[in-house]
Motif scaffolding. Structure first.
Motif, PDB file in Angstrom:
ATOM      1  N   ASN A 232       0.776  -1.249   0.000  1.00 58.26           N
ATOM      2  CA  ASN A 232       0.000   0.000   0.000  1.00 58.26           C
ATOM      3  C   ASN A 232       0.807   1.298   0.000  1.00 58.26           C
ATOM      4  N   VAL A 233       2.099   1.221  -0.253  1.00 61.79           N
ATOM      5  CA  VAL A 233       2.895   2.452  -0.296  1.00 61.79           C
ATOM      6  C   VAL A 233       2.821   3.117  -1.665  1.00 61.79           C
ATOM      7  N   GLY A 234       2.295   2.389  -2.675  1.00 58.95           N
ATOM      8  CA  GLY A 234       2.122   3.001  -3.999  1.00 58.95           C
ATOM      9  C   GLY A 234       3.082   2.457  -5.049  1.00 58.95           C
ATOM     10  N   LYS A 235       3.543   1.214  -4.886  1.00 61.37           N
ATOM     11  CA  LYS A 235       4.466   0.628  -5.870  1.00 61.37           C
ATOM     12  C   LYS A 235       3.784   0.504  -7.239  1.00 61.37           C
ATOM     13  N   SER A 236       2.575  -0.063  -7.222  1.00 60.88           N
ATOM     14  CA  SER A 236       1.872  -0.260  -8.499  1.00 60.88           C
ATOM     15  C   SER A 236       1.520   1.083  -9.122  1.00 60.88           C
ATOM     16  N   SER A 237       1.134   2.049  -8.285  1.00 62.42           N
ATOM     17  CA  SER A 237       0.815   3.382  -8.812  1.00 62.42           C
ATOM     18  C   SER A 237       2.053   3.987  -9.463  1.00 62.42           C
ATOM     19  N   LEU A 238       3.210   3.774  -8.860  1.00 65.56           N
ATOM     20  CA  LEU A 238       4.450   4.328  -9.378  1.00 65.56           C
ATOM     21  C   LEU A 238       4.818   3.658 -10.705  1.00 65.56           C
ATOM     22  N   MET A 239       4.603   2.355 -10.756  1.00 64.72           N
ATOM     23  CA  MET A 239       4.858   1.615 -12.002  1.00 64.72           C
ATOM     24  C   MET A 239       4.008   2.217 -13.117  1.00 64.72           C
ATOM     25  N   ASN A 240       2.721   2.399 -12.842  1.00 64.16           N
ATOM     26  CA  ASN A 240       1.823   2.953 -13.855  1.00 64.16           C
ATOM     27  C   ASN A 240       2.227   4.373 -14.234  1.00 64.16           C
ATOM     28  N   ALA A 241       2.637   5.161 -13.231  1.00 68.81           N
ATOM     29  CA  ALA A 241       3.012   6.553 -13.500  1.00 68.81           C
ATOM     30  C   ALA A 241       4.259   6.597 -14.383  1.00 68.81           C
ATOM     31  N   LEU A 242       5.223   5.714 -14.116  1.00 75.21           N
ATOM     32  CA  LEU A 242       6.444   5.697 -14.933  1.00 75.21           C
ATOM     33  C   LEU A 242       6.154   5.212 -16.350  1.00 75.21           C
ATOM     34  N   LEU A 243       5.219   4.256 -16.457  1.00 70.83           N
ATOM     35  CA  LEU A 243       4.861   3.728 -17.776  1.00 70.83           C
ATOM     36  C   LEU A 243       3.883   4.642 -18.488  1.00 70.83           C
ATOM     37  N   MET A 244       3.274   5.539 -17.728  1.00 68.20           N
ATOM     38  CA  MET A 244       2.237   6.436 -18.231  1.00 68.20           C
ATOM     39  C   MET A 244       1.033   5.673 -18.769  1.00 68.20           C
ATOM     40  N   ARG A 245       0.719   4.543 -18.167  1.00 66.82           N
ATOM     41  CA  ARG A 245      -0.527   3.846 -18.477  1.00 66.82           C
ATOM     42  C   ARG A 245      -0.853   2.895 -17.322  1.00 66.82           C
ATOM     43  N   ASP A 246      -2.097   2.443 -17.287  1.00 64.28           N
ATOM     44  CA  ASP A 246      -2.503   1.577 -16.194  1.00 64.28           C
ATOM     45  C   ASP A 246      -2.130   0.138 -16.481  1.00 64.28           C
ATOM     46  N   ARG A 247      -1.057  -0.313 -15.922  1.00 66.30           N
ATOM     47  CA  ARG A 247      -0.609  -1.669 -16.161  1.00 66.30           C
ATOM     48  C   ARG A 247      -0.889  -2.524 -14.932  1.00 66.30           C
ATOM     49  N   SER A 248      -0.609  -1.974 -13.769  1.00 64.99           N
ATOM     50  CA  SER A 248      -0.744  -2.734 -12.537  1.00 64.99           C
ATOM     51  C   SER A 248      -2.030  -2.318 -11.833  1.00 64.99           C
ATOM     52  N   ILE A 249      -2.679  -3.276 -11.185  1.00 66.39           N
ATOM     53  CA  ILE A 249      -3.926  -2.955 -10.480  1.00 66.39           C
ATOM     54  C   ILE A 249      -3.626  -2.195  -9.193  1.00 66.39           C
ATOM     55  N   VAL A 250      -4.311  -1.073  -9.030  1.00 68.03           N
ATOM     56  CA  VAL A 250      -4.125  -0.245  -7.844  1.00 68.03           C
ATOM     57  C   VAL A 250      -5.419  -0.254  -7.035  1.00 68.03           C
ATOM     58  N   THR A 251      -5.349  -0.592  -5.751  1.00 69.83           N
ATOM     59  CA  THR A 251      -6.522  -0.480  -4.884  1.00 69.83           C
ATOM     60  C   THR A 251      -6.083   0.038  -3.526  1.00 69.83           C
ATOM     61  N   THR A 252      -7.096   0.396  -2.717  1.00 69.07           N
ATOM     62  CA  THR A 252      -6.774   0.850  -1.368  1.00 69.07           C
ATOM     63  C   THR A 252      -6.506  -0.342  -0.456  1.00 69.07           C
ATOM     64  N   ALA A 253      -6.865  -1.544  -0.932  1.00 67.05           N
ATOM     65  CA  ALA A 253      -6.667  -2.719  -0.086  1.00 67.05           C
ATOM     66  C   ALA A 253      -5.233  -3.217  -0.180  1.00 67.05           C
ATOM     67  N   PRO A 254      -4.570  -3.371   0.952  1.00 62.95           N
ATOM     68  CA  PRO A 254      -3.199  -3.885   0.908  1.00 62.95           C
ATOM     69  C   PRO A 254      -3.185  -5.319   0.394  1.00 62.95           C
ATOM     70  N   GLY A 255      -2.113  -5.686  -0.293  1.00 61.84           N
ATOM     71  CA  GLY A 255      -1.969  -7.071  -0.750  1.00 61.84           C
ATOM     72  C   GLY A 255      -2.621  -7.330  -2.095  1.00 61.84           C
ATOM     73  N   THR A 256      -2.832  -6.265  -2.914  1.00 62.87           N
ATOM     74  CA  THR A 256      -3.478  -6.453  -4.215  1.00 62.87           C
ATOM     75  C   THR A 256      -2.547  -7.123  -5.219  1.00 62.87           C
ATOM     76  N   THR A 257      -1.320  -6.599  -5.301  1.00 64.20           N
ATOM     77  CA  THR A 257      -0.370  -7.148  -6.262  1.00 64.20           C
ATOM     78  C   THR A 257       0.218  -8.418  -5.678  1.00 64.20           C
ATOM     79  N   ARG A 258       0.035  -9.521  -6.402  1.00 66.43           N
ATOM     80  CA  ARG A 258       0.524 -10.772  -5.847  1.00 66.43           C
ATOM     81  C   ARG A 258       1.603 -11.399  -6.702  1.00 66.43           C
ATOM     82  N   ASP A 259       1.523 -11.124  -8.003  1.00 68.04           N
ATOM     83  CA  ASP A 259       2.545 -11.679  -8.879  1.00 68.04           C
ATOM     84  C   ASP A 259       3.504 -10.556  -9.259  1.00 68.04           C
TER      85      ASP A 259
END
Ligand SMILES: Nc1nc2c(ncn2[C@@H]2O[C@H](COP(=O)(O)OP(=O)(O)O)[C@@H](O)[C@H]2O)c(=O)[nH]1
Ligand SMILES: [Mg+2]
Length: 467
Positions: A232-259
């Motif tokens: 929940n620190v924003g890793k997936s959000s950062l990935m998407n921001a660097l890629l400039m598109r929505d690649r990784s799922i971002v939610t408020t629930a911790p533990g969303t990204t598993r792979d």
């Protein structure tokens, strides 16, 4: 000394497919003669001054027009291959160029193998092997930075330092041979004292080049970057921001990204593979636990780790647990969510990193404050990432990007280590001489002086036909 073969080669030098023009290239002793036998223009190409362009038609054996062309005449030796060369500029598209090539082959030229034009430039002594390989890298360059590096090598940026090293090695060999011929110097230790600084100079030169290997590889092949941190620190959000598109799922629930999710991008001209990973935490969920394991593996396998922390809260034990597993020398800390305001203070990271830096004392990685939400700080993050992947050795054009070169340099370095040890223990100078001969041979492989034929063929096979 290598020799140019006498035959004349021909190939289509432009990419096949629709396009405005296509080039058919001929090179060899008979290039101009063969071209004249298929070309019909105002005068014979053989009578034209070198480096001039002439309008005309290519005709087949029955006198039928094949294409309207512009013929460029380039006489030896001031050509790409150092041989006579003709270039027919045909109409674009695959058919005209193929037909022009076919009549050239019928008239006595041979279809060129991959890289054979550049091989002839090498055989003709116009390019050394480093420069010939740089040509392949120019064609394959994916980023402006990669192109810049290859151009630097083509212009001799790497050949220069290599030939300096060669000079040092030759001097060392001559001095060693001379000392062998004057045994009284050897007995008195004079020879050993004279040779030691030269050996050290050679080793320093090799090591400088080897330091640049990693940088060269980064620019050419890219670096892997793992995004790590607690949930929940924003890793997936950062990935998407660097890629400039929505690649990784971002939610408020911790533990969303598993792979681990992997994507490629270019950062300041450096190709990177970004890996978004599961947040590190103790969990009873089996799938999530497997994800955390993958995250750890990704961090271990990556060249760089981006440790993401939430700047709106002070770092806690969970952040510390992630940091403790990372090498501060290859980590960049990203303090995310600065838009939340409370994170105006940069988090205090001293103590987070347990491992010692290379020079002793705790190394503190660079820290960048960003907001994946608003985009603030991303520009700075990109430039910190680029610098971190190049490392401190980055020094312009003498970059070693080629695995073959790096291997040969490593062999030279190992020989020089042994030379220094032999000198230190005052071993017989014949042994030193033998090591130096090996070192010179290994170095010669880089420039092509001692490369066996099959290595050369392998190198030129990397090229496209017509280059
Ligand atoms: N305010 C703010 N929220 C963010 C920022 N980055 C991520 N978030 C939010 O934090 C939550 C977790 O984000 P996520 O990218 O899934 O985190 P991950 O678990 O580390 O991959 C989501 O609700 C995001 O919208 C940021 O820079 N600012
Ligand atoms: Mg995530």
């Amino acid at each position: 000394m290598r020799h140019l073969p006498g035959d004349t080669i021909a190939a289509i030098s432009t990419a096949l497919g629709p396009g405005a023009v296509a080039l058919v290239r001929l090179s060899g002793e008979g290039a101009i003669r063969i071209a004249d036998s298929v070309f019909s223009g105002a005068r014979l190409l053989a009578d034209c001054p070198t480096h001039t362009v002439h309008h005309g038609r290519v005709v087949d054996g029955d006198g039928r027009e094949v294409d309207e062309v512009l013929a460029t005449v380039m006489q030896a030796p001031h050509t790409y291959t150092t041989e006579h060369m003709i270039e027919f500029g045909c109409h674009g598209g695959a058919v005209p160029a193929r037909r022009v090539l076919a009549v050239c082959l019928e008239a006595g030229a041979r279809q060129a193998r991959r890289g054979e034009f550049t091989e002839r430039a090498y055989l003709g002594g116009r390019l050394d092997l480093i420069q010939a390989e740089a040509v392949a890298d120019i064609v394959a360059a994916e980023t402006p930075r990669g192109l810049e590096m290859a151009l630097g090598q083509l212009e001799g940026g790497l050949s220069g330092p290599i030939s300096e090293l060669r000079t040092t090695l030759l001097l060392l060999r001559t001095e060693t041979e001379a000392a062998i011929d004057f045994p009284e110097d050897v007995d008195a230790g004079v020879a050993y004292r004279a040779l030691a600084p030269l050996a050290q100079a050679a080793r320093d030169q090799v090591e400088l080049l080897l330091e640049n290997c990693a940088v060269g590889a980064a620019v050419r092949d890219g670096v892997s970057v793992a995004l790590v941190g607690k949930p929940n620190v924003g890793k997936s959000s950062l990935m998407n921001a660097l890629l400039m598109r929505d690649r990784s799922i971002v939610t408020t629930a911790p533990g969303t990204t598993r792979d681990a999710i992997e994507e490629s991008l270019h950062v300041d001209g450096i190709p990177m593979r970004l890996v978004d990973t599961a947040g590190w935490r103790e969990t009873a969920d089996e799938v999530e636990r497997a994800g955390v394991e993958r995250a750890r593996a990704a961090a271990r396998g990556a060249v760089l780790s981006l440790l993401v922390v939430d700047s709106s809260a002070p770092p806690d034990d969970e952040d510390a647990a992630v940091a403790a597993a990372l090498d501060p020398e290859t980590t960049v800390v990203v303090a995310n969510k600065v838009d939340l305001g409370r994170g105006a203070r940069a988090p205090d990271l001293t103590g987070l990193f347990k491992r010692e830096g290379a020079c002793g004392g705790a190394a503190i990685p660079p820290l960048v404050r960003v907001s994946a939400l608003t985009g603030e700080g991303l520009k700075e993050l990109r430039s910190v990432l680029a610098d971190a992947s190049l490392g401190p050795a980055h020094s312009g054009s003498a970059l070693v990007s080629n695995l073959r070169h790096a291997d040969a340099l490593r062999s030279v370095g190992e020989c020089m280590h042994r030379v220094e040890a032999l000198l230190a223990e005052r071993a017989p100078l014949e042994l030193v001489g033998a090591e130096l001969a090996d070192a010179t041979a290994a170095l010669g492989e880089i420039t092509g002086e001692t490369s066996p034929e099959e290595i050369l063929r392998h190198i030129f096979d990397r090229f496209c036909v017509g280059k």
